[in-house]
Design a protein around this motif. Structure first.
Motif, mmCIF file in Angstrom:
data_model
loop_
_atom_site.group_PDB
_atom_site.id
_atom_site.type_symbol
_atom_site.label_atom_id
_atom_site.label_comp_id
_atom_site.label_asym_id
_atom_site.label_seq_id
_atom_site.Cartn_x
_atom_site.Cartn_y
_atom_site.Cartn_z
ATOM 1 N N GLN A 110 0.856 -1.178 0.052
ATOM 2 C CA GLN A 110 -0.023 -0.059 -0.104
ATOM 3 C C GLN A 110 1.068 1.288 0.097
ATOM 4 O O GLN A 110 2.073 1.078 0.676
ATOM 5 N N PRO A 111 0.346 2.278 -0.749
ATOM 6 C CA PRO A 111 1.389 3.469 -1.051
ATOM 7 C C PRO A 111 1.898 4.450 0.136
ATOM 8 O O PRO A 111 2.666 5.189 -0.058
ATOM 9 N N ASP A 112 1.240 4.221 1.357
ATOM 10 C CA ASP A 112 1.607 5.059 2.574
ATOM 11 C C ASP A 112 2.341 4.143 3.411
ATOM 12 O O ASP A 112 2.745 4.597 4.629
ATOM 13 N N ASP A 113 2.958 2.910 3.101
ATOM 14 C CA ASP A 113 3.650 2.098 3.687
ATOM 15 C C ASP A 113 5.052 2.806 3.961
ATOM 16 O O ASP A 113 5.577 3.562 3.154
ATOM 17 N N ALA A 114 5.572 2.786 5.394
ATOM 18 C CA ALA A 114 6.829 3.479 5.811
ATOM 19 C C ALA A 114 8.141 2.829 5.366
ATOM 20 O O ALA A 114 9.233 3.700 4.994
ATOM 21 N N HIS A 115 8.044 1.671 4.707
ATOM 22 C CA HIS A 115 9.365 1.190 4.225
ATOM 23 C C HIS A 115 9.319 1.501 3.068
ATOM 24 O O HIS A 115 8.476 1.463 2.059
ATOM 25 N N PRO A 147 -2.298 1.504 7.940
ATOM 26 C CA PRO A 147 -3.184 2.236 7.075
ATOM 27 C C PRO A 147 -4.883 2.400 7.524
ATOM 28 O O PRO A 147 -5.057 1.480 8.453
ATOM 29 N N THR A 148 -5.688 3.321 6.955
ATOM 30 C CA THR A 148 -6.861 3.302 7.200
ATOM 31 C C THR A 148 -7.614 2.677 5.851
ATOM 32 O O THR A 148 -7.847 2.976 5.032
ATOM 33 N N PRO A 149 -8.068 1.203 6.229
ATOM 34 C CA PRO A 149 -8.488 0.550 5.040
ATOM 35 C C PRO A 149 -9.621 1.041 4.404
ATOM 36 O O PRO A 149 -10.732 1.661 5.132
ATOM 37 N N THR A 150 -9.877 0.632 3.220
ATOM 38 C CA THR A 150 -11.103 0.970 2.542
ATOM 39 C C THR A 150 -12.068 -0.113 2.082
ATOM 40 O O THR A 150 -12.983 -0.145 1.866
#
Length: 216
Positions: A110-115, A147-150
């Motif tokens: 997912q695009p907001d992953d910190a890695h 994340p906040t999932p959708t």
């Protein structure tokens, strides 16, 4: 809770930055999909880990997580933790993988992953898979980037327990990590289950979907 349903799936593409990302992030979903669709074509891209002991570990693990599937696993040789510095190689490798599959559905980091490796792959995924829904899975770790999932995928208790059992069985290289335990994996699935009114679930982030109301 409003449900979305998919019909018969022929092929899925599953993208990971490292060996074990996929099983940690969506192992229960893989088990569910492959059990529900015998012979499902599962095309896997892992960016790093080739020519290491982890490559064999990953290939064997995905065989366990994809029972009765037509499974093909590509493991690349990009350096772990350095994929943003090798953007062109990652882009070409993913493009080559894309030319070899035509999935109905795509799973990726997912695009907001910190890695940085996870994030780079998530950014590139929609540039190659432009006509497919991409579900971004979450990878639990020490960074506070949950994340906040959708989208939520309910899984049975049996499948949730199978995921945890297989993680321990298939990834002996990781079991000494302080977070790699039953409570971590079941705990996150339990939280996601609470959020969609079931016992256990895995959750995903979807950036864009097209709605067809049938009026055209």
């Amino acid at each position: 809770m409003i449900a979305s349903r998919f019909g018969a799936l022929r092929e899925i593409a599953v993208l990971g930055a490292h060996c074990d990302d996929i099983a940690i992030g969506m192992g229960a979903t893989l088990l569910t999909l492959c059990r529900a669709h015998p012979g499902l074509r599962v095309r896997v891209f892992v960016a790093t880990g080739a020519q290491t002991d982890r490559a064999a570990e990953e290939t064997e693990a995905l065989g366990e997580f994809c029972p009765d599937a037509d499974l093909h696993v590509h493991i690349g040789d990009l350096p772990d933790g350095r994929t943003p510095a090798h953007w062109e190689r990652l882009k070409e490798s993913l493009a080559q993988f894309r030319r070899g599959c035509e999935p109905d559905l795509v799973f990726a980091t997912q695009p907001d992953d910190a890695h940085q490796d996870h994030r780079e792959l998530a950014t590139l995924a929609p540039t190659e898979f432009r006509d497919q829904m991409i579900l971004g899975y979450e990878i639990i770790k020490w960074e506070n980037d949950t994340p906040t999932p959708t989208h939520y995928h309910p899984v049975t208790t049996e499948t949730a327990l199978d995921k945890v059992r297989l993680l321990h069985k298939c990834y002996p290289s990781q079991v000494d990590r302080d977070w790699f335990d039953d409570e971590t994996f079941l705990g996150l699935m339990r939280i996601r289950g609470v959020q969609c009114r079931v016992r256990y679930a895995e959750a995903f982030v979807v950036a864009k979907t097209v709605i067809d109301f049938g009026g055209h």
